[in-house]
Design an enzyme around this catalytic site. Structure first.
Site, PDB file in Angstrom:
ATOM      1  N   ARG A 168      63.950  29.721  28.728  1.00  0.00           N
ATOM      2  CA  ARG A 168      62.990  28.667  28.348  1.00  0.00           C
ATOM      3  C   ARG A 168      63.151  28.311  26.863  1.00  0.00           C
ATOM      4  O   ARG A 168      62.768  27.236  26.425  1.00  0.00           O
ATOM      5  CB  ARG A 168      61.547  29.069  28.695  1.00  0.00           C
ATOM      6  CG  ARG A 168      60.520  27.981  28.395  1.00  0.00           C
ATOM      7  CD  ARG A 168      59.234  28.099  29.238  1.00  0.00           C
ATOM      8  NE  ARG A 168      58.745  29.458  29.309  1.00  0.00           N
ATOM      9  CZ  ARG A 168      58.057  30.086  28.338  1.00  0.00           C
ATOM     10  NH1 ARG A 168      57.755  29.457  27.225  1.00  0.00           N
ATOM     11  NH2 ARG A 168      57.670  31.330  28.510  1.00  0.00           N
ATOM     12  N   TYR A 217      57.180   3.199  35.374  1.00  0.00           N
ATOM     13  CA  TYR A 217      57.308   4.136  36.496  1.00  0.00           C
ATOM     14  C   TYR A 217      55.906   4.657  36.866  1.00  0.00           C
ATOM     15  O   TYR A 217      55.099   4.959  35.991  1.00  0.00           O
ATOM     16  CB  TYR A 217      58.228   5.285  36.067  1.00  0.00           C
ATOM     17  CG  TYR A 217      58.537   6.240  37.177  1.00  0.00           C
ATOM     18  CD1 TYR A 217      59.402   5.882  38.202  1.00  0.00           C
ATOM     19  CD2 TYR A 217      57.953   7.494  37.213  1.00  0.00           C
ATOM     20  CE1 TYR A 217      59.681   6.756  39.234  1.00  0.00           C
ATOM     21  CE2 TYR A 217      58.231   8.384  38.240  1.00  0.00           C
ATOM     22  CZ  TYR A 217      59.097   7.999  39.254  1.00  0.00           C
ATOM     23  OH  TYR A 217      59.365   8.865  40.269  1.00  0.00           O
ATOM     24  N   ASP A 246      62.221   4.602  28.072  1.00  0.00           N
ATOM     25  CA  ASP A 246      62.762   5.193  29.300  1.00  0.00           C
ATOM     26  C   ASP A 246      64.035   4.414  29.622  1.00  0.00           C
ATOM     27  O   ASP A 246      63.974   3.237  29.977  1.00  0.00           O
ATOM     28  CB  ASP A 246      61.720   5.086  30.424  1.00  0.00           C
ATOM     29  CG  ASP A 246      62.190   5.735  31.729  1.00  0.00           C
ATOM     30  OD1 ASP A 246      63.409   5.785  31.966  1.00  0.00           O
ATOM     31  OD2 ASP A 246      61.323   6.147  32.523  1.00  0.00           O
ATOM     32  N   LYS A 250      68.665  10.614  38.342  1.00  0.00           N
ATOM     33  CA  LYS A 250      69.248   9.344  38.774  1.00  0.00           C
ATOM     34  C   LYS A 250      70.723   9.265  38.349  1.00  0.00           C
ATOM     35  O   LYS A 250      71.509  10.073  38.783  1.00  0.00           O
ATOM     36  CB  LYS A 250      68.404   8.197  38.222  1.00  0.00           C
ATOM     37  CG  LYS A 250      66.877   8.423  38.357  1.00  0.00           C
ATOM     38  CD  LYS A 250      66.400   8.470  39.797  1.00  0.00           C
ATOM     39  CE  LYS A 250      64.962   8.953  39.959  1.00  0.00           C
ATOM     40  NZ  LYS A 250      63.946   8.257  39.193  1.00  0.00           N
TER      41      LYS A 250
END
Ligand code: PLP
Length: 393
Positions: A58, A111, A183, A208
């Site tokens: 992490r 979105y 974005d 994507k």
């Protein structure tokens, strides 16, 4: 030659380095959650990040690092942070910049989950948002308040491939001391680099085009070292860390990003032109068509092509649109976008089926609206497929 002077695909393939004593051509995958240290002193140093080395995934992982280094090179940023999904990237970036009392301006057509973040989550933490129906620069300006801290951009966006003037919005933000986030999922860094236009942070759903093969869920943020440091702090607390195997798949995906997007651009433009002349099609929305309301802006900021996303309006009612998508044989009915396979959605019968019709139409979602993520199959097969489906409408 510095990495910044190399071409896009050379940077994607050779950019970034991870330590590998065996000199493998493909970077190894460090599928590990944690890393050993030999002395407590070394452990303390790794935890405090006062030297090289890895501590806990992490905090950082070599495979994830390589993906981040490549993304920084491709977007032209100093640093990048990989996340577990596109929404983890967007939420992390937004939360790292905003405090209670701040105000955000965003397009209404962002979105859906981003809209949810601004509309239903952030108000609970004292952050208000204004949504723009038609997000031209004038609309952003009229929405500014003394406490506006963030102008949020997504271009092109759903469902009508709307385009926002990135440089224009950046100029407004700079004059007010506000930040900008873009974005860049639909465009990809191959077609558009918002950081070069002055945007502070770029976010992606790497699910994507960056991954590109429909097999990974991931996100990434790119920007200055300073702002990414803030995002890292936020991500470590909210926990949207990328899994190393997903990072490995993304590194592999990036190597063909230029090749794939070249093909997506060419096929989408050809399909858009073909559909624009089709008697069963009322309208085609694609930034590369001269009739697109912001074609000139798109041509200015999308330097290599207009992307692989388009939408079309089939003449007729909701049932006609549904018949068309169900008749497709090559293209698949599925949400998501940006991969090798052509994917279509018909919002009026699926994702927006419970919306009152007037509300849906006001949001630009016509009865026959079909969104197409044009894949990299042979163009002749895609055109033949769409033609035979439109014959059944
Ligand atoms: C898919 C998508 C997202 C969300 O990404 P996930 O990886 O699904 O979390 C955000 N923005 C855009 C434009 C998207 O297409």
């Amino acid at each position: 030659m510095g990495a910044g002077e190399l071409g896009f695909s050379t940077r994607a393939i050779h950019g970034g380095k991870i330590p590998d004593a065996n000199k493998s051509v493909v970077a190894p995958m460090y599928q590990t959650a944690t890393f050993r240290y030999d002395t407590v002193e070394e452990g303390a140093r790794l935890g405090a990040e006062t030297g090289p080395g890895y501590f806990y995934t992490r905090w950082g992982n070599p495979t994830t690092d390589l993906f981040e280094q490549k993304m920084a090179l491709l977007e032209g940023g100093e640093a990048a942070l990989a996340t577990s999904s596109g929404m983890a990237a967007i939420a992390t970036a937004v939360m790292s910049l905003l405090r209670a009392g701040d105000h955000v301006v965003a397009p209404k057509a962002v979105y859906q989950a981003t809209f949810g973040l601004f509309d239903s989550v952030l108000p609970g933490y004292g952050v208000e948002a204004t949504f723009l129906d038609d997000p031209d620069v004038g609309a952003y300006e009229r929405a500014l308040r003394p406490n506006t801290r963030l102008l949020y951009i997504e271009t092109p966006n759903n469902p009508l491939l709307g385009v926002i003037d990135i440089a224009g919005v950046v100029a407004l933000a700079r004059a007010r001391g506000a930040r900008t986030i873009a974005d860049n999922t639909f465009a990809t860094p191959y077609n558009q680099t918002p950081l070069a236009l002055g945007v502070d942070l770029v976010c992606h759903s790497a699910t994507k085009y960056l991954g590109g093969h429909h097999d990974v869920t991931a996100g990434v943020i790119v920007g200055s070292r300073d702002l990414i440091r803030g995002c890292v702090k936020t991500m470590r607390i909210f926990g949207g860390v990328l899994d190393p195997f997903a990072a490995f798949l993304l590194v592999r995906g990036l190597m063909t990003l230029g090749l794939r997007v070249e093909r997506h651009n060419a096929s989408a433009l050809a399909l858009a032109r073909h559909l624009a002349d089709h008697p069963k099609v009322a309208r085609v929305h694609y930034p590369g068509l001269p009739g697109h309301p912001r074609h000139a802006v798109a041509a200015r900021q999308m330097t290599r092509g207009f992307g692989g996303m388009l939408s079309l309006e089939v003449r007729g009612d909701v049932a006609a649109g549904a018949r068309c998508v169900e008749a497709l044989r090559v293209a698949k009915l599925a949400v998501s976008l940006g991969g090798v396979s052509t994917l279509v959605t018909h919002p009026a019968s699926t994702t927006s089926v419970n919306m009152p019709r007037e509300v849906r139409l006001a949001a630009g979602i016509a009865d026959g609206l079909i969104r197409v993520s044009v894949g990299v199959e042979d163009l002749a097969d895609l055109i033949a497929d769409v033609d035979q489906a439109l014959d059944r409408v």
